[in-house]
Design a protein around this motif. Sequence first.
Motif, PDB file in Angstrom:
ATOM      1  N   THR A   1      40.668  16.901  41.523  1.00 30.35           N
ATOM      2  CA  THR A   1      39.703  16.573  42.577  1.00 30.35           C
ATOM      3  C   THR A   1      38.499  17.499  42.619  1.00 30.35           C
ATOM      4  O   THR A   1      37.465  17.150  43.211  1.00 30.35           O
ATOM      5  N   TRP A   2      38.622  18.701  42.018  1.00 27.97           N
ATOM      6  CA  TRP A   2      37.491  19.644  42.027  1.00 27.97           C
ATOM      7  C   TRP A   2      37.660  20.610  40.857  1.00 27.97           C
ATOM      8  O   TRP A   2      38.773  21.089  40.615  1.00 27.97           O
ATOM      9  N   PRO A   3      36.555  20.954  40.168  1.00 22.27           N
ATOM     10  CA  PRO A   3      35.239  20.316  40.231  1.00 22.27           C
ATOM     11  C   PRO A   3      35.260  18.948  39.563  1.00 22.27           C
ATOM     12  O   PRO A   3      36.154  18.653  38.777  1.00 22.27           O
ATOM     13  N   LEU A   4      34.276  18.137  39.882  1.00 22.15           N
ATOM     14  CA  LEU A   4      34.147  16.827  39.269  1.00 22.15           C
ATOM     15  C   LEU A   4      33.053  16.861  38.208  1.00 22.15           C
ATOM     16  O   LEU A   4      32.037  17.533  38.364  1.00 22.15           O
TER      17      LEU A   4
ATOM     18  N   PRO B   1      26.804  29.475  47.087  1.00 24.10           N
ATOM     19  CA  PRO B   1      27.583  29.071  45.918  1.00 24.10           C
ATOM     20  C   PRO B   1      26.923  29.531  44.623  1.00 24.10           C
ATOM     21  O   PRO B   1      25.695  29.516  44.513  1.00 24.10           O
ATOM     22  N   PRO B   2      27.714  29.949  43.653  1.00 20.49           N
ATOM     23  CA  PRO B   2      27.143  30.290  42.346  1.00 20.49           C
ATOM     24  C   PRO B   2      26.383  29.095  41.763  1.00 20.49           C
ATOM     25  O   PRO B   2      26.703  27.937  42.048  1.00 20.49           O
ATOM     26  N   ALA B   3      25.396  29.384  40.953  1.00 24.66           N
ATOM     27  CA  ALA B   3      24.556  28.328  40.384  1.00 24.66           C
ATOM     28  C   ALA B   3      25.378  27.287  39.638  1.00 24.66           C
ATOM     29  O   ALA B   3      25.034  26.100  39.619  1.00 24.66           O
ATOM     30  N   GLU B   4      26.489  27.721  39.049  1.00 23.00           N
ATOM     31  CA  GLU B   4      27.292  26.812  38.237  1.00 23.00           C
ATOM     32  C   GLU B   4      27.960  25.702  39.048  1.00 23.00           C
ATOM     33  O   GLU B   4      28.388  24.689  38.482  1.00 23.00           O
TER      34      GLU B   4
ATOM     35  N   GLN C   1      28.401  20.590  42.980  1.00 22.03           N
ATOM     36  CA  GLN C   1      29.716  20.184  43.447  1.00 22.03           C
ATOM     37  C   GLN C   1      29.806  20.124  44.965  1.00 22.03           C
ATOM     38  O   GLN C   1      29.256  20.969  45.658  1.00 22.03           O
ATOM     39  N   SER C   2      30.539  19.136  45.465  1.00 21.72           N
ATOM     40  CA  SER C   2      30.794  19.055  46.898  1.00 21.72           C
ATOM     41  C   SER C   2      31.867  20.057  47.291  1.00 21.72           C
ATOM     42  O   SER C   2      32.874  20.213  46.592  1.00 21.72           O
ATOM     43  N   LEU C   3      31.668  20.727  48.403  1.00 21.59           N
ATOM     44  CA  LEU C   3      32.668  21.652  48.945  1.00 21.59           C
ATOM     45  C   LEU C   3      33.329  21.100  50.206  1.00 21.59           C
ATOM     46  O   LEU C   3      34.141  21.786  50.826  1.00 21.59           O
TER      47      LEU C   3
ATOM     48  N   LEU D   1      36.542  23.041  50.081  1.00 22.35           N
ATOM     49  CA  LEU D   1      36.288  24.475  50.143  1.00 22.35           C
ATOM     50  C   LEU D   1      37.569  25.306  50.196  1.00 22.35           C
ATOM     51  O   LEU D   1      37.692  26.317  49.492  1.00 22.35           O
ATOM     52  N   ASP D   2      38.534  24.907  51.021  1.00 28.11           N
ATOM     53  CA  ASP D   2      39.766  25.694  51.106  1.00 28.11           C
ATOM     54  C   ASP D   2      40.506  25.724  49.779  1.00 28.11           C
ATOM     55  O   ASP D   2      41.064  26.756  49.381  1.00 28.11           O
ATOM     56  N   GLN D   3      40.485  24.599  49.055  1.00 25.68           N
ATOM     57  CA  GLN D   3      41.194  24.535  47.783  1.00 25.68           C
ATOM     58  C   GLN D   3      40.430  25.192  46.644  1.00 25.68           C
ATOM     59  O   GLN D   3      41.019  25.486  45.601  1.00 25.68           O
ATOM     60  N   VAL D   4      39.148  25.418  46.833  1.00 27.12           N
ATOM     61  CA  VAL D   4      38.370  26.180  45.857  1.00 27.12           C
ATOM     62  C   VAL D   4      38.622  27.672  46.041  1.00 27.12           C
ATOM     63  O   VAL D   4      38.823  28.416  45.074  1.00 27.12           O
TER      64      VAL D   4
END
Length: 329
Positions: free
Chosen positions: A134-137, A207-210, A214-216, A220-223
């Motif tokens: 589900t993340w990142p896409l 968020p880092p440029a990379e 991506q949607s947070l 966000l919690d899972q990132v």
Amino acid sequence: MAQDQQFNIMIVGQAGRLQYEALLFMASLRQYAPDFKGQIIIAEPQPAPLWDKDPRIAPDIKTALTELGADIRPFASVHFGQAYPYGNKIEGLAVLPASEPFVFFDTDTLITGDITALPFDFDRPAASMMRGPTWPLEELYWPGYAASWKALYDRFGLDFESSLDLRQPDEYWERYLYFNAGWFFGADPAAFADRFTEYAVSIRDDPPAEIVLQSLDPWLDQVALPLVIHSFGGGRPSSALAGLDGEITCHYRALPLLYARGTDRQIGILEEIAAPNKLKKLLKQYDPFKRMIYQGRGHKVRAMFDQNDLPRREQALRNKIKAAGFWLR
């Protein structure tokens, strides 16, 4: 890593669906883990500018939860609130006793076995592996899985290489440490909360440029979670914890999904714990629960699927249930 090690359990409770899920969680814990001796703490957000409405649990539900043995503790929403309610599991950790081992569960979880028998190693935190890609896409201009995750590890001075599952090929999503935040555990909730908050706020606000493509929300919690767990020397859970998301716990997420893909035993447990009149009276206040559990809608959903040949993707389940008009949550 003693199996009789005492620990506390935390869930989040608030007005609306979560307070009714909390009733099911507490009733299932008392029924299927009667020997649990730790504290069961429900973190409750309080009215604040970050909430549009009063998020506190209704008085009659609060009384029932307390009678089931829950300790309801208030916390202030400083960083998240209404805009990102998943942040409750981050900020709510602050209400747990510092330096005492803890296990967090999403409220939409049933306890279906003796959780005290699980050999938690609280010095090596871990979280649920019941997740997908589900993340990142993948995006047209994204840098890839490795670069996206490495940027986050670099942001917090963490070693990226040691987090990888080298059995998986490069640029395949399972190579990278990623969890479902439906359960996680650690040795010190105060330290865990501080770091979880620090990482999540940093990623959200800068968020880092990379990962800017991506949607947070809602991820966000899972990132942030794998970074936090890795920072405390943890990682993927051992096979000894397979009972979580197995025979010991069921993270059902939504009742239509439980009826569609749950085992007969899990559905039987749901209906058993929801049957007593005292609990039924409260659960029926919530229309989706009234229809799914007590008016038979859940079994209509179940009849739509062959449990031995379910769609591989959850979205296909959701779409079919919604098309039939049975999606209630």
